[in-house]
Design an enzyme around this catalytic site. Structure first.
Site, PDB file in Angstrom:
ATOM      1  N   HIS A  34      -2.792   1.869   7.892  1.00  0.00           N
ATOM      2  CA  HIS A  34      -3.275   0.642   7.225  1.00  0.00           C
ATOM      3  C   HIS A  34      -3.172   0.744   5.681  1.00  0.00           C
ATOM      4  O   HIS A  34      -2.780  -0.393   5.132  1.00  0.00           O
ATOM      5  CB  HIS A  34      -4.784   0.448   7.631  1.00  0.00           C
ATOM      6  CG  HIS A  34      -5.131   0.266   9.285  1.00  0.00           C
ATOM      7  ND1 HIS A  34      -5.551   1.220   9.963  1.00  0.00           N
ATOM      8  CD2 HIS A  34      -4.734  -0.835   9.861  1.00  0.00           C
ATOM      9  CE1 HIS A  34      -5.806   0.641  11.284  1.00  0.00           C
ATOM     10  NE2 HIS A  34      -4.955  -0.589  11.233  1.00  0.00           N
ATOM     11  N   VAL A 173       3.805   4.789  10.351  1.00  0.00           N
ATOM     12  CA  VAL A 173       3.286   6.289   9.340  1.00  0.00           C
ATOM     13  C   VAL A 173       2.961   7.018  10.655  1.00  0.00           C
ATOM     14  O   VAL A 173       2.178   6.724  11.700  1.00  0.00           O
ATOM     15  CB  VAL A 173       2.261   5.734   8.621  1.00  0.00           C
ATOM     16  CG1 VAL A 173       1.389   7.120   8.134  1.00  0.00           C
ATOM     17  CG2 VAL A 173       2.468   4.884   7.464  1.00  0.00           C
TER      18      VAL A 173
END
Length: 278
Positions: A34, A173
């Site tokens: 995020h 990620v």
């Protein structure tokens, strides 16, 4: 500038400043993935809005809505650290009227691959994303590539409904061991986590090949090696715009996507490939 927490359309209107606005929609339990979305938004916009809303419409009755991690205070700390301007955190009853009747249909694209295993999920996802777009009125919105089918459907909704919003996709990620970052990773025991690493290993094995048949076979072999502890829902090699399975003669960009359960936790992952490059 102090972080503003908005809970209504009126709060959002008061908080809005001049210049481009970027929206990062989330369900909270914020992690480094995020953060990467927020950083991409910050580069492109004068004001960054992060929404934190666990959307009941995209959970089926047998899914984990009630136990989905809710860490609002920690999420605010993440947002402050990343220079977020506004956090939009509405209540469920403010987002959805008790007699709500209208929602978005994700069409055939929302019923295949991930949608085949989570009926109604993408309808609920698109409905809340459209509501967030209408409430925040961003110039651009940032979503993670880890949810590749979600990203493709949002782009299709924006195109089909002529929404004046630029959609940006941010790379997945990963943790140092290769596991894609997810708020649900916290559910995994140490043993579960070792099994879950088969997902990223399978994608890497597929990515090392060139043709659709080789890609599918190499990835499937890794998943099979993981044994019964890995309950695979699907391994799919699809067109990134439509999520339709590609043919054996297909050339161009494709997404290799996988979903599986490890213990009680369901995980997804994907990688973008170029097939038969010139």
């Amino acid at each position: 500038m102090e972080l503003i927490v908005a809970r209504s359309r009126e709060d959002l209107v008061k908080a809005r400043r001049t210049g481009p606005v970027a929206l990062v929609p989330t369900m909270g339990a914020l992690h480094e993935g995020h953060r990467s979305l927020i950083r991409q938004a910050r580069v492109r916009a004068d004001q960054v809005v992060v929404s934190i809303f666990v959307n009941p419409l995209q959970f089926s009755p047998n899914e984990d809505f009630s136990r989905y991690p809710r860490t609002f205070d920690a999420d605010l700390d993440v947002c402050r650290g990343e220079g977020v301007d506004v956090v939009f955190h509405p209540a469920v009853e403010d987002m959805y009227a008790a007699d709500r009747q209208i929602s978005i249909s994700s069409g055939e694209m929302g019923r295949i691959v991930e949608g085949a295993f989570r009926p109604g999920h993408f309808d609920g996802m698109l409905t809340v994303v459209l509501k967030l777009f209408n409430l925040v009125q961003p110039d651009l919105a940032v979503f993670g590539q880890k949810d590749a089918q979600q990203l493709a459907l949002i782009r299709r909704m924006v195109a089909d409904l002529d929404l004046p919003i630029e959609i940006l996709g941010a790379p997945t990620v990963r943790e140092p061991d290769g596991l894609a970052l997810s708020s649900r990773n916290r559910y995994l025991s140490d043993d579960d986590r070792r099994v879950a690493l088969a997902l990223s290993r399978a994608l890497r094995a597929g990515a090392a090949q060139l043709t659709p048949g080789e890609i599918r076979a190499s990835a499937r072999a890794v998943l099979d090696e993981a044994g019964p502890e890995l309950d695979v829902d699907y391994l799919a090699l699809v067109d990134p715009a439509t999520f339709v399975e590609v043919s054996d003669s297909y050339q161009g960009m494709a997404v290799l996507a996988v979903a599986a359960r490890v213990g009680t936790t369901r995980l997804i992952d994907n990688v973008t490939l170029t097939l038969n490059p010139a």
